[in-house]
Design an enzyme around this catalytic site. Structure first.
Site, mmCIF file in Angstrom:
data_model
loop_
_atom_site.group_PDB
_atom_site.id
_atom_site.type_symbol
_atom_site.label_atom_id
_atom_site.label_comp_id
_atom_site.label_asym_id
_atom_site.label_seq_id
_atom_site.Cartn_x
_atom_site.Cartn_y
_atom_site.Cartn_z
ATOM 1 N N HIS A 138 16.955 -40.329 0.378
ATOM 2 C CA HIS A 138 18.131 -39.668 0.938
ATOM 3 C C HIS A 138 19.339 -39.716 0.002
ATOM 4 O O HIS A 138 20.088 -38.735 -0.096
ATOM 5 C CB HIS A 138 18.488 -40.295 2.290
ATOM 6 C CG HIS A 138 17.469 -40.020 3.338
ATOM 7 N ND1 HIS A 138 16.658 -40.996 3.877
ATOM 8 C CD2 HIS A 138 17.106 -38.861 3.950
ATOM 9 C CE1 HIS A 138 15.850 -40.464 4.773
ATOM 10 N NE2 HIS A 138 16.095 -39.171 4.835
ATOM 11 N N ASP B 100 15.122 -37.310 10.732
ATOM 12 C CA ASP B 100 15.332 -38.754 10.810
ATOM 13 C C ASP B 100 16.801 -39.135 10.713
ATOM 14 O O ASP B 100 17.176 -40.263 11.044
ATOM 15 C CB ASP B 100 14.524 -39.483 9.731
ATOM 16 C CG ASP B 100 14.820 -38.980 8.323
ATOM 17 O OD1 ASP B 100 15.998 -38.860 7.957
ATOM 18 O OD2 ASP B 100 13.860 -38.712 7.588
ATOM 19 N N GLU C 99 16.860 -28.560 12.823
ATOM 20 C CA GLU C 99 15.600 -29.312 12.868
ATOM 21 C C GLU C 99 14.723 -28.712 13.963
ATOM 22 O O GLU C 99 15.173 -28.530 15.096
ATOM 23 C CB GLU C 99 15.880 -30.786 13.163
ATOM 24 C CG GLU C 99 14.692 -31.606 13.620
ATOM 25 C CD GLU C 99 13.560 -31.684 12.600
ATOM 26 O OE1 GLU C 99 12.398 -31.412 12.982
ATOM 27 O OE2 GLU C 99 13.838 -32.007 11.430
ATOM 28 N N ASP D 238 14.069 -23.241 14.652
ATOM 29 C CA ASP D 238 13.294 -22.946 13.451
ATOM 30 C C ASP D 238 14.251 -22.664 12.289
ATOM 31 O O ASP D 238 15.042 -21.713 12.342
ATOM 32 C CB ASP D 238 12.400 -21.738 13.733
ATOM 33 C CG ASP D 238 11.524 -21.351 12.553
ATOM 34 O OD1 ASP D 238 11.658 -21.957 11.477
ATOM 35 O OD2 ASP D 238 10.708 -20.437 12.715
ATOM 36 N N GLY D 239 14.176 -23.473 11.230
ATOM 37 C CA GLY D 239 15.066 -23.291 10.094
ATOM 38 C C GLY D 239 14.866 -21.974 9.373
ATOM 39 O O GLY D 239 15.815 -21.407 8.825
ATOM 40 N N ASP E 32 15.345 -30.553 3.576
ATOM 41 C CA ASP E 32 14.799 -31.900 3.780
ATOM 42 C C ASP E 32 13.568 -31.764 4.668
ATOM 43 O O ASP E 32 13.583 -32.098 5.851
ATOM 44 C CB ASP E 32 15.868 -32.786 4.424
ATOM 45 C CG ASP E 32 15.410 -34.222 4.596
ATOM 46 O OD1 ASP E 32 14.282 -34.547 4.190
ATOM 47 O OD2 ASP E 32 16.192 -35.022 5.157
ATOM 48 N N SER E 33 12.494 -31.265 4.075
ATOM 49 C CA SER E 33 11.315 -30.897 4.851
ATOM 50 C C SER E 33 10.200 -31.916 4.672
ATOM 51 O O SER E 33 10.224 -32.754 3.761
ATOM 52 C CB SER E 33 10.807 -29.523 4.425
ATOM 53 O OG SER E 33 10.226 -29.600 3.134
ATOM 54 N N ASP F 20 5.813 -32.219 4.230
ATOM 55 C CA ASP F 20 4.881 -31.573 3.303
ATOM 56 C C ASP F 20 4.596 -30.126 3.737
ATOM 57 O O ASP F 20 4.774 -29.770 4.902
ATOM 58 C CB ASP F 20 3.574 -32.366 3.238
ATOM 59 C CG ASP F 20 3.774 -33.749 2.623
ATOM 60 O OD1 ASP F 20 4.717 -33.902 1.833
ATOM 61 O OD2 ASP F 20 2.999 -34.658 2.958
ATOM 62 N N PRO G 206 4.530 -26.927 10.566
ATOM 63 C CA PRO G 206 5.815 -26.246 10.738
ATOM 64 C C PRO G 206 6.629 -26.122 9.458
ATOM 65 O O PRO G 206 7.535 -25.294 9.385
ATOM 66 C CB PRO G 206 6.543 -27.126 11.770
ATOM 67 C CG PRO G 206 5.877 -28.460 11.694
ATOM 68 C CD PRO G 206 4.442 -28.174 11.355
#
Length: 291
Positions: A69, A93, A113, A144-145, A163-164, A166, A170
């Site tokens: 982060h 998170d 998010e 949904d981003g 900041d996704s 893998d 989604p």
């Protein structure tokens, strides 16, 4: 030396067909819920504190999340130097929000998010990461981003952070040229984007494909790969990409004195101005992959 026996009730195994990373936990699952998108769990590990996992893949642990982060956020923030409007796609998170709001010049943070279960689990069991979800500068949107980016106004953000997880499930759509064309459109002139871009040792196809995609959209001179070390991620080495819309160089334009003061003031655990610059000095095998 006797072989290690891995009890599936006390070990989380992450990896691929040819590589496995095992992290031992107490055997107690602190949180478990199947969302519409993924299975979300929180474990109490023996060496790394509490750990968030999605579909049995490690998202973060309390012990080493700062390496992720702090580098994802402070590298672009301190390179740009005057970020006011921030968009975070993903980041359930809470660690990215926590780092962004350390910068007093920021006026507004929008976080999109897709999975409210991740947010809820983090608020309850990872409060050191999720402590700023009620910050007055934050607007949290559960949506949904990808759809959000398609509808966002042109040139509306100084910094966009992807900041996704893998590129499966989604998050798969967050690794496509169409998505990053929208990101480019929504950046202000001189704006910056950072994205987690997988491990160059573990997921080479995704790592190289995303970098090439970003170079085509932002331009080769505006696209820079940099690295961090996260012991609980497969192979321990992880990458980000820093891209600008005609903006600042990622480290040549960074105010080292200001970065050092910032890191000391906030007692950062990983980031400092030396690691900021060093992160962009890539090993030869990675340079070759990206060429």
């Amino acid at each position: 030396m006797n072989p290690v026996t891995l009890d599936p009730n006390t070990w989380l195994i992450d990896g691929s067909d040819n590589y496995l990373l095992g992290i031992r936990h107490t055997g107690q699952v602190l949180f478990e819920e199947q969302s519409p998108y993924q299975l979300v769990r929180v474990y109490d590990t023996l060496d790394f504190g509490k750990m968030l996992a999605v579909d049995s893949l490690v998202m973060c642990t309390e012990k080493d999340e700062a390496a992720y982060h702090e580098m994802l956020i402070h590298v672009p923030m301190l390179a740009h130097g005057a970020v006011k409007e921030v968009l975070i796609i993903g980041g359930g998170d809470g660690g990215s929000v926590r780092e962004v709001v350390r910068h007093p010049q920021v006026d507004r943070v929008t976080m999109v998010e897709i999975d409210e279960v991740v947010v809820r689990a983090s608020q309850e069991f990872l409060p050191s990461l999720a402590k700023d979800f009620n910050h007055p500068k934050l607007k949290l949107i559960i949506d949904d981003g990808i759809a959000f980016m398609e509808q966002a106004p042109d040139a509306s953000f100084d910094l966009i952070v992807i900041d996704s997880s893998d590129p499966v499930g989604p998050a798969e759509g967050l690794f496509t040229p169409a998505f990053y064309q929208q990101v480019y459109r929504c950046l202000k002139p001189q704006g910056v984007m950072t994205v987690q871009s997988e491990s160059p040792s573990f997921n080479q196809p995704a790592f190289t494909a995303l970098h090439q995609c970003l170079k085509q959209i932002f331009g080769p001179e505006q696209t820079h790969c940099y690295l961090t070390i996260i012991p609980t991620y497969p192979t321990g080495i992880w990458s980000f990409n820093y891209c600008t819309k005609g903006g600042s160089h990622p480290f040549k334009d960074c105010d080292r004195a200001a970065a050092a003061t910032f890191a000391e003031t906030h007692n950062l655990q990983y980031y400092n101005p030396d690691i900021h610059e060093a992160a962009f000095q890539l090993p030869t095998f990675i340079r070759a992959m990206l060429q």
